[in-house]
Design an enzyme around this catalytic site. Structure first.
Site, mmCIF file in Angstrom:
data_model
loop_
_atom_site.group_PDB
_atom_site.id
_atom_site.type_symbol
_atom_site.label_atom_id
_atom_site.label_comp_id
_atom_site.label_asym_id
_atom_site.label_seq_id
_atom_site.Cartn_x
_atom_site.Cartn_y
_atom_site.Cartn_z
ATOM 1 N N ARG A 1 0.849 -1.202 0.000
ATOM 2 C CA ARG A 1 0.000 0.000 0.000
ATOM 3 C C ARG A 1 0.878 1.244 0.000
ATOM 4 O O ARG A 1 2.049 1.196 0.386
ATOM 5 C CB ARG A 1 -0.891 0.035 1.249
ATOM 6 C CG ARG A 1 -1.956 -1.049 1.234
ATOM 7 C CD ARG A 1 -3.076 -0.754 2.215
ATOM 8 N NE ARG A 1 -2.610 -0.653 3.581
ATOM 9 C CZ ARG A 1 -2.976 0.305 4.435
ATOM 10 N NH1 ARG A 1 -3.803 1.252 4.064
ATOM 11 N NH2 ARG A 1 -2.501 0.314 5.665
ATOM 12 N N ILE B 1 3.258 4.384 -0.308
ATOM 13 C CA ILE B 1 4.580 4.547 -0.894
ATOM 14 C C ILE B 1 5.207 3.165 -1.155
ATOM 15 O O ILE B 1 5.843 2.941 -2.182
ATOM 16 C CB ILE B 1 5.490 5.375 0.048
ATOM 17 C CG1 ILE B 1 4.986 6.824 0.145
ATOM 18 C CG2 ILE B 1 6.939 5.363 -0.434
ATOM 19 C CD1 ILE B 1 5.745 7.680 1.160
ATOM 20 N N GLY C 1 5.488 1.660 8.306
ATOM 21 C CA GLY C 1 5.405 2.665 9.368
ATOM 22 C C GLY C 1 3.968 3.013 9.693
ATOM 23 O O GLY C 1 3.076 2.856 8.863
ATOM 24 N N ILE C 2 3.774 3.464 10.931
ATOM 25 C CA ILE C 2 2.435 3.859 11.385
ATOM 26 C C ILE C 2 2.517 5.226 12.074
ATOM 27 O O ILE C 2 3.603 5.653 12.482
ATOM 28 C CB ILE C 2 1.840 2.833 12.377
ATOM 29 C CG1 ILE C 2 2.734 2.680 13.629
ATOM 30 C CG2 ILE C 2 1.623 1.491 11.707
ATOM 31 C CD1 ILE C 2 2.100 1.866 14.752
ATOM 32 N N GLN D 1 3.671 14.734 16.899
ATOM 33 C CA GLN D 1 4.379 13.537 16.434
ATOM 34 C C GLN D 1 5.701 13.305 17.178
ATOM 35 O O GLN D 1 6.707 12.926 16.564
ATOM 36 C CB GLN D 1 4.660 13.632 14.927
ATOM 37 C CG GLN D 1 3.427 13.395 14.072
ATOM 38 C CD GLN D 1 3.781 12.999 12.657
ATOM 39 O OE1 GLN D 1 4.635 13.625 12.031
ATOM 40 N NE2 GLN D 1 3.152 11.965 12.144
ATOM 41 N N TYR E 1 6.514 9.615 16.424
ATOM 42 C CA TYR E 1 6.854 9.355 15.010
ATOM 43 C C TYR E 1 8.169 10.050 14.627
ATOM 44 O O TYR E 1 9.042 9.446 14.001
ATOM 45 C CB TYR E 1 5.697 9.858 14.152
ATOM 46 C CG TYR E 1 5.810 9.608 12.665
ATOM 47 C CD1 TYR E 1 5.346 8.420 12.111
ATOM 48 C CD2 TYR E 1 6.331 10.573 11.809
ATOM 49 C CE1 TYR E 1 5.408 8.200 10.740
ATOM 50 C CE2 TYR E 1 6.400 10.360 10.439
ATOM 51 C CZ TYR E 1 5.940 9.174 9.903
ATOM 52 O OH TYR E 1 5.999 8.964 8.554
ATOM 53 N N TYR F 1 5.242 15.317 2.532
ATOM 54 C CA TYR F 1 3.849 14.860 2.581
ATOM 55 C C TYR F 1 3.452 14.319 1.197
ATOM 56 O O TYR F 1 3.443 15.037 0.207
ATOM 57 C CB TYR F 1 2.946 16.003 3.032
ATOM 58 C CG TYR F 1 3.061 16.230 4.535
ATOM 59 C CD1 TYR F 1 2.073 15.770 5.394
ATOM 60 C CD2 TYR F 1 4.168 16.859 5.081
ATOM 61 C CE1 TYR F 1 2.178 15.936 6.765
ATOM 62 C CE2 TYR F 1 4.293 17.039 6.452
ATOM 63 C CZ TYR F 1 3.290 16.570 7.291
ATOM 64 O OH TYR F 1 3.415 16.738 8.644
ATOM 65 N N ILE F 2 3.158 13.020 1.179
ATOM 66 C CA ILE F 2 2.836 12.305 -0.053
ATOM 67 C C ILE F 2 1.352 11.927 0.008
ATOM 68 O O ILE F 2 0.830 11.639 1.096
ATOM 69 C CB ILE F 2 3.717 11.019 -0.168
ATOM 70 C CG1 ILE F 2 5.218 11.345 0.058
ATOM 71 C CG2 ILE F 2 3.499 10.335 -1.514
ATOM 72 C CD1 ILE F 2 5.859 12.264 -0.941
HETATM 73 N N1 CAA Z 1 1.175 23.535 14.773
HETATM 74 C C1 CAA Z 1 0.757 24.283 15.811
HETATM 75 N N2 CAA Z 1 -0.407 24.063 16.453
HETATM 76 C C2 CAA Z 1 -1.162 23.056 16.014
HETATM 77 C C3 CAA Z 1 -0.780 22.228 14.955
HETATM 78 C C4 CAA Z 1 0.432 22.522 14.320
HETATM 79 N N3 CAA Z 1 0.867 21.804 13.278
HETATM 80 N N4 CAA Z 1 -1.733 21.307 14.777
HETATM 81 C C5 CAA Z 1 -2.682 21.540 15.697
HETATM 82 N N5 CAA Z 1 -2.342 22.600 16.433
HETATM 83 C C6 CAA Z 1 -3.076 23.209 17.517
HETATM 84 C C7 CAA Z 1 -4.526 23.394 17.179
HETATM 85 O O1 CAA Z 1 -4.742 24.613 16.507
HETATM 86 C C8 CAA Z 1 -5.199 23.390 18.534
HETATM 87 O O2 CAA Z 1 -4.987 24.634 19.139
HETATM 88 P P1 CAA Z 1 -6.049 25.213 20.192
HETATM 89 O O3 CAA Z 1 -6.046 24.289 21.366
HETATM 90 O O4 CAA Z 1 -5.548 26.585 20.516
HETATM 91 O O5 CAA Z 1 -7.360 25.226 19.469
HETATM 92 C C9 CAA Z 1 -4.352 22.365 19.239
HETATM 93 O O6 CAA Z 1 -3.082 22.318 18.606
HETATM 94 C C10 CAA Z 1 -4.961 20.983 19.008
HETATM 95 O O7 CAA Z 1 -5.249 20.564 20.212
HETATM 96 P P2 CAA Z 1 -6.333 19.421 20.381
HETATM 97 O O8 CAA Z 1 -6.321 19.099 21.823
HETATM 98 O O9 CAA Z 1 -7.609 19.770 19.733
HETATM 99 O O10 CAA Z 1 -5.635 18.248 19.532
HETATM 100 P P3 CAA Z 1 -6.176 16.823 19.321
HETATM 101 O O11 CAA Z 1 -5.941 16.014 20.532
HETATM 102 O O12 CAA Z 1 -7.561 16.859 18.772
HETATM 103 O O13 CAA Z 1 -5.180 16.341 18.194
HETATM 104 C C11 CAA Z 1 -4.089 16.408 16.076
HETATM 105 C C12 CAA Z 1 -5.305 16.827 16.884
HETATM 106 C C13 CAA Z 1 -3.793 14.918 16.264
HETATM 107 C C14 CAA Z 1 -2.901 17.211 16.496
HETATM 108 C C15 CAA Z 1 -4.496 16.683 14.620
HETATM 109 O O14 CAA Z 1 -4.560 18.069 14.454
HETATM 110 C C16 CAA Z 1 -3.518 16.117 13.618
HETATM 111 O O15 CAA Z 1 -3.613 14.963 13.229
HETATM 112 N N6 CAA Z 1 -2.576 16.946 13.155
HETATM 113 C C17 CAA Z 1 -1.645 16.540 12.099
HETATM 114 C C18 CAA Z 1 -0.334 16.078 12.637
HETATM 115 C C19 CAA Z 1 0.517 15.744 11.454
HETATM 116 O O16 CAA Z 1 0.940 16.597 10.689
HETATM 117 N N7 CAA Z 1 0.779 14.451 11.236
HETATM 118 C C20 CAA Z 1 1.491 14.019 10.084
HETATM 119 C C21 CAA Z 1 0.825 12.785 9.550
HETATM 120 S S1 CAA Z 1 1.408 12.338 7.927
HETATM 121 C C22 CAA Z 1 2.880 11.632 8.221
HETATM 122 O O17 CAA Z 1 3.317 11.480 9.317
HETATM 123 C C23 CAA Z 1 3.656 11.210 7.012
HETATM 124 C C24 CAA Z 1 4.966 11.878 6.963
HETATM 125 O O18 CAA Z 1 5.978 11.257 7.244
HETATM 126 C C25 CAA Z 1 5.041 13.264 6.486
#
Ligand code: CAA
Length: 240
Positions: free
Chosen positions: A12, A14, A84-85, A144, A147, A179-180
């Site tokens: 699945r 990449i 990876g997860i 993360q 991760y 980000y892919i």
């Molecule tokens: N930078 C700064 N602040 C951020 C942020 C960021 N990137 N993302 C979220 N926040 C902030 C929100 O604005 C929110 O702020 P407030 O409390 O002031 O409203 C707070 O952080 C979020 O708090 P929550 O308690 O609501 O968070 P949650 O428990 O619901 O978690 C999350 C949400 C898991 C962080 C969700 O936003 C998320 O999944 N974010 C993406 C993280 C990410 O980029 N992951 C990458 C996945 S892809 C990958 O990993 C592949 C790769 O190798 C590139």
């Protein structure tokens, strides 16, 4: 004789693109997967690539799975540690379970995939190890801690293995995809994903094939002097 390549998480995302690119480059490919039988069956039917089920977090299961690959196809000479997860959560909400799940799969899983093959690669005086790290191992990422720690750890693994393997014709390199457009990135909330795309100078998500092409390059016999490298493929989101 075609060289044998193993791609973990190879049915699945990449990993699937990597499996196909290596098949197209003439390798005999084994695609490992952990749980999604339906996706693996579909992938095998569509590509003709053999799939093998085991959990990379389990050393004995990895050893047994790779022994089966060797019995079917021959010694594994190219390893692509891609499985990876994510278990994303802000640090104050991250549970020990989320920490350990990600460490066990993404970091210990890399050890478990390479270690059982290392002696054989040394004896055969050839090996190619490619570890799929991440932009987030280079720059860190909100939510993360787990991760990013594993993906930064991947860089330590390949830099050390490169020094140990070089005199045996073994190379170890890391690719850091940005980000892919895979299921993993599509699972990020849409608003957050849109904000991330806004941070990518290329203005778009990457394509799995753009990572696969780098793997095929690193896997080739001709790439021996590229060893211990970190190759970023992220649309200029993070220039290290
Ligand atoms: N930078 C700064 N602040 C951020 C942020 C960021 N990137 N993302 C979220 N926040 C902030 C929100 O604005 C929110 O702020 P407030 O409390 O002031 O409203 C707070 O952080 C979020 O708090 P929550 O308690 O609501 O968070 P949650 O428990 O619901 O978690 C999350 C949400 C898991 C962080 C969700 O936003 C998320 O999944 N974010 C993406 C993280 C990410 O980029 N992951 C990458 C996945 S892809 C990958 O990993 C592949 C790769 O190798 C590139």
């Amino acid at each position: 004789m075609s060289r044998v390549a193993l791609v973990t998480g190879g049915s699945r995302g990449i990993g699937a693109a990597i499996s196909v690119a290596l098949r197209d480059a003439g390798y005999l490919v084994a695609a490992n997967y952990a749980g999604n039988d339906a996706a693996a069956t579909k992938f095998a039917e569509e590509t003709g690539i053999k799939t093998y089920k085991w959990d990379v977090a389990d050393y004995e299961a990895s050893k047994a799975g790779m022994a089966q690959v060797e019995a079917d196809l021959g010694p594994i000479e190219i390893i692509v540690a891609n499985a990876g997860i994510t278990r994303d959560a802000p640090f104050h909400k991250m549970t020990p379970e989320q920490w350990h799940q990600v460490i066990n799969t993404n970091l210990t899983g890399v050890f478990n995939t390479i270690h059982p093959n290392w002696t054989g690669m040394r004896e055969r005086k050839f090996g190619r190890v490619v570890v799929i790290s991440s932009i987030n191992g280079q720059k860190g990422q909100f939510a993360q801690v787990n991760y990013a720690a594993t993906k930064a750890g991947d860089l330590g693994i390949v830099k050390s293995l490169a020094q140990e393997g070089a005199r045996f014709g073994i190379t170890a390199n890391a690719i850091c995809p940005g980000y892919i457009g895979t299921d993993m990135v599509m699972a990020v909330p849409e608003k957050v994903r849109e904000a991330i795309i806004g941070q990518i100078p290329a203005g778009r998500l990457g394509r799995p094939e753009e990572i696969a092409r780098v793997v095929a390059f690193l896997a080739s016999d001709e790439s021996e002097f590229i060893n211990g490298s970190t190759i970023a493929a992220n649309g200029a989101q993070f220039c290290s």
